[in-house]
Design a protein around this motif. Sequence first.
Motif, PDB file in Angstrom:
ATOM      1  N   GLN A 159       0.764  -1.127   0.094  1.00 20.66           N
ATOM      2  CA  GLN A 159      -0.132  -0.056  -0.109  1.00 20.66           C
ATOM      3  C   GLN A 159       0.842   1.180   0.090  1.00 20.66           C
ATOM      4  O   GLN A 159       1.995   1.044   0.282  1.00 20.66           O
ATOM      5  CB  GLN A 159      -1.096   0.025   1.302  1.00 20.66           C
ATOM      6  CG  GLN A 159      -0.509   0.299   2.499  1.00 20.66           C
ATOM      7  CD  GLN A 159      -1.192   0.280   3.471  1.00 20.66           C
ATOM      8  OE1 GLN A 159      -2.188  -0.537   3.715  1.00 20.66           O
ATOM      9  NE2 GLN A 159      -0.866   0.887   4.587  1.00 20.66           N
ATOM     10  N   SER A 220      -1.855  12.937  -5.839  1.00 22.68           N
ATOM     11  CA  SER A 220      -1.982  11.708  -5.122  1.00 22.68           C
ATOM     12  C   SER A 220      -2.422  11.754  -3.999  1.00 22.68           C
ATOM     13  O   SER A 220      -2.885  10.843  -3.059  1.00 22.68           O
ATOM     14  CB  SER A 220      -0.777  10.840  -5.274  1.00 22.68           C
ATOM     15  OG  SER A 220      -0.255  10.481  -6.544  1.00 22.68           O
ATOM     16  N   LYS A 223      -5.312   9.829  -1.455  1.00 26.27           N
ATOM     17  CA  LYS A 223      -5.737   8.649  -1.892  1.00 26.27           C
ATOM     18  C   LYS A 223      -4.765   7.710  -1.513  1.00 26.27           C
ATOM     19  O   LYS A 223      -3.548   7.786  -1.001  1.00 26.27           O
ATOM     20  CB  LYS A 223      -5.390   8.718  -3.612  1.00 26.27           C
ATOM     21  CG  LYS A 223      -6.411   9.885  -4.340  1.00 26.27           C
ATOM     22  CD  LYS A 223      -5.891   9.814  -5.843  1.00 26.27           C
ATOM     23  CE  LYS A 223      -6.579  11.055  -6.509  1.00 26.27           C
ATOM     24  NZ  LYS A 223      -6.081  11.080  -7.710  1.00 26.27           N
ATOM     25  N   LEU A 224      -5.209   6.324  -1.361  1.00 22.71           N
ATOM     26  CA  LEU A 224      -4.506   5.157  -1.003  1.00 22.71           C
ATOM     27  C   LEU A 224      -4.362   4.083  -2.356  1.00 22.71           C
ATOM     28  O   LEU A 224      -5.329   3.635  -2.594  1.00 22.71           O
ATOM     29  CB  LEU A 224      -4.903   4.529   0.361  1.00 22.71           C
ATOM     30  CG  LEU A 224      -4.165   3.306   0.609  1.00 22.71           C
ATOM     31  CD1 LEU A 224      -2.936   3.733   1.425  1.00 22.71           C
ATOM     32  CD2 LEU A 224      -5.115   2.464   1.740  1.00 22.71           C
ATOM     33  N   LEU A 225      -3.124   3.767  -2.749  1.00 20.92           N
ATOM     34  CA  LEU A 225      -2.841   2.765  -3.552  1.00 20.92           C
ATOM     35  C   LEU A 225      -2.698   1.536  -2.993  1.00 20.92           C
ATOM     36  O   LEU A 225      -1.832   1.108  -2.035  1.00 20.92           O
ATOM     37  CB  LEU A 225      -1.764   3.014  -4.403  1.00 20.92           C
ATOM     38  CG  LEU A 225      -1.290   1.863  -5.397  1.00 20.92           C
ATOM     39  CD1 LEU A 225      -2.453   1.979  -6.592  1.00 20.92           C
ATOM     40  CD2 LEU A 225       0.076   2.245  -5.976  1.00 20.92           C
ATOM     41  N   LEU A 226      -3.609   0.526  -3.450  1.00 22.15           N
ATOM     42  CA  LEU A 226      -3.484  -0.771  -2.936  1.00 22.15           C
ATOM     43  C   LEU A 226      -3.182  -1.916  -4.027  1.00 22.15           C
ATOM     44  O   LEU A 226      -3.755  -1.719  -5.011  1.00 22.15           O
ATOM     45  CB  LEU A 226      -4.895  -1.379  -2.505  1.00 22.15           C
ATOM     46  CG  LEU A 226      -5.460  -0.404  -1.088  1.00 22.15           C
ATOM     47  CD1 LEU A 226      -6.763  -1.127  -0.728  1.00 22.15           C
ATOM     48  CD2 LEU A 226      -4.466  -0.756   0.074  1.00 22.15           C
ATOM     49  N   ARG A 235      -5.735  -1.141  -7.098  1.00 20.42           N
ATOM     50  CA  ARG A 235      -6.932  -0.354  -7.042  1.00 20.42           C
ATOM     51  C   ARG A 235      -6.361   1.027  -6.108  1.00 20.42           C
ATOM     52  O   ARG A 235      -5.612   0.824  -5.216  1.00 20.42           O
ATOM     53  CB  ARG A 235      -8.195  -0.954  -6.579  1.00 20.42           C
ATOM     54  CG  ARG A 235      -7.780  -1.744  -5.070  1.00 20.42           C
ATOM     55  CD  ARG A 235      -9.182  -2.558  -4.974  1.00 20.42           C
ATOM     56  NE  ARG A 235      -9.223  -3.140  -3.579  1.00 20.42           N
ATOM     57  CZ  ARG A 235      -9.707  -2.757  -2.398  1.00 20.42           C
ATOM     58  NH1 ARG A 235     -10.535  -1.755  -2.752  1.00 20.42           N
ATOM     59  NH2 ARG A 235      -9.558  -3.432  -1.236  1.00 20.42           N
ATOM     60  N   THR A 236      -7.106   2.011  -6.422  1.00 24.22           N
ATOM     61  CA  THR A 236      -6.874   3.258  -5.809  1.00 24.22           C
ATOM     62  C   THR A 236      -8.316   3.679  -5.107  1.00 24.22           C
ATOM     63  O   THR A 236      -9.279   3.643  -5.625  1.00 24.22           O
ATOM     64  CB  THR A 236      -6.759   4.374  -6.416  1.00 24.22           C
ATOM     65  OG1 THR A 236      -5.192   3.897  -7.065  1.00 24.22           O
ATOM     66  CG2 THR A 236      -6.263   5.670  -5.675  1.00 24.22           C
ATOM     67  N   ILE A 237      -8.104   3.781  -3.674  1.00 28.19           N
ATOM     68  CA  ILE A 237      -9.409   4.431  -2.959  1.00 28.19           C
ATOM     69  C   ILE A 237      -9.131   5.697  -2.359  1.00 28.19           C
ATOM     70  O   ILE A 237      -8.133   6.161  -2.155  1.00 28.19           O
ATOM     71  CB  ILE A 237      -9.999   3.350  -1.957  1.00 28.19           C
ATOM     72  CG1 ILE A 237      -8.720   3.344  -0.812  1.00 28.19           C
ATOM     73  CG2 ILE A 237     -10.019   2.123  -2.402  1.00 28.19           C
ATOM     74  CD1 ILE A 237      -8.983   2.188   0.476  1.00 28.19           C
ATOM     75  N   SER A 238     -10.175   6.382  -2.100  1.00 28.50           N
ATOM     76  CA  SER A 238     -10.144   7.815  -1.479  1.00 28.50           C
ATOM     77  C   SER A 238     -10.032   7.597   0.013  1.00 28.50           C
ATOM     78  O   SER A 238     -10.741   6.946   0.587  1.00 28.50           O
ATOM     79  CB  SER A 238     -11.013   8.800  -2.154  1.00 28.50           C
ATOM     80  OG  SER A 238     -11.332   8.990  -3.233  1.00 28.50           O
ATOM     81  N   LEU A 239      -9.175   8.359   0.551  1.00 29.47           N
ATOM     82  CA  LEU A 239      -9.090   8.757   2.074  1.00 29.47           C
ATOM     83  C   LEU A 239      -9.662  10.035   2.505  1.00 29.47           C
ATOM     84  O   LEU A 239      -9.171  10.920   2.214  1.00 29.47           O
ATOM     85  CB  LEU A 239      -7.742   8.610   2.488  1.00 29.47           C
ATOM     86  CG  LEU A 239      -7.139   7.347   2.330  1.00 29.47           C
ATOM     87  CD1 LEU A 239      -5.841   7.271   2.670  1.00 29.47           C
ATOM     88  CD2 LEU A 239      -7.586   6.043   3.016  1.00 29.47           C
TER      89      LEU A 239
END
Length: 248
Positions: A159, A220, A223-226, A235-239
């Motif tokens: 991550q 970036s 955002k969190l890249l997993l 996949r990227t999710i918003s934080l």
Amino acid sequence: MTLSDDDLTRFARHIVLKEIGGAGQAQLRQAHVAVIGAGGIGSPALQYLVAAGIGRITIVDDDAADLSNLQRQTLFGVADIGAPKVEAAAAALARIDAGVTIVPRPLRVDAGNAANLLTGAHAVLDGCDNFPTRLAVADAALALRVPLVSAAVSQFEGQLGVYRGWEAGKPCYQCFVGADPEREGASCADVGVLGAMAGVIGSLAALEVIRAIVPFGEDSAGKLLLADALSLRFRTISLPKDPGCACG
């Protein structure tokens, strides 16, 4: 600053990128980056940061190189076993570009020394292996208003996040993980880690440090890249910013 003839040749592939160019490369040459941890993430990240022409890099790690590190910590070889990682890393990085100033700090970061270690940095890359250190680094980076690139790997997963929590609407690291310094985390010695995954995440962390210094593409932060190597899926999710976060 003016790039030398050698710099123009060395960094030609950066300079022809319109998003970086000569001005961006000069910014990289003048930048100071602090890297916390010279391990599985720090090793490839340091190699790419030096190759990118970052002018000054502070490396903070209190560990010595071990045979078990060599599966993923690509800066080190058998001859480095037993040597302080920061010293072995400095020697290896000098072979890439002796013009980069490497500042080895054989220390463990804590709340008492974090601010001093990070002062003057234009970006911080945290790839350390324990949660209390991550919190200390994150708190200091937030207080100093230094962009934080935080990366982690475990088994086949990784991550990566960028934090600028002093900006309106942008989360800090504690918005993501909370503030419990006693939070338990499994070490790679306990659960294992695919060496190449550490290389992938470390390289992406270096990319985000470069983006923090010479902005390009989409921001970036927040955002969190997993990454999942078992399914070869990213996949990227918003934080979101936590309104109840103690850091404000």
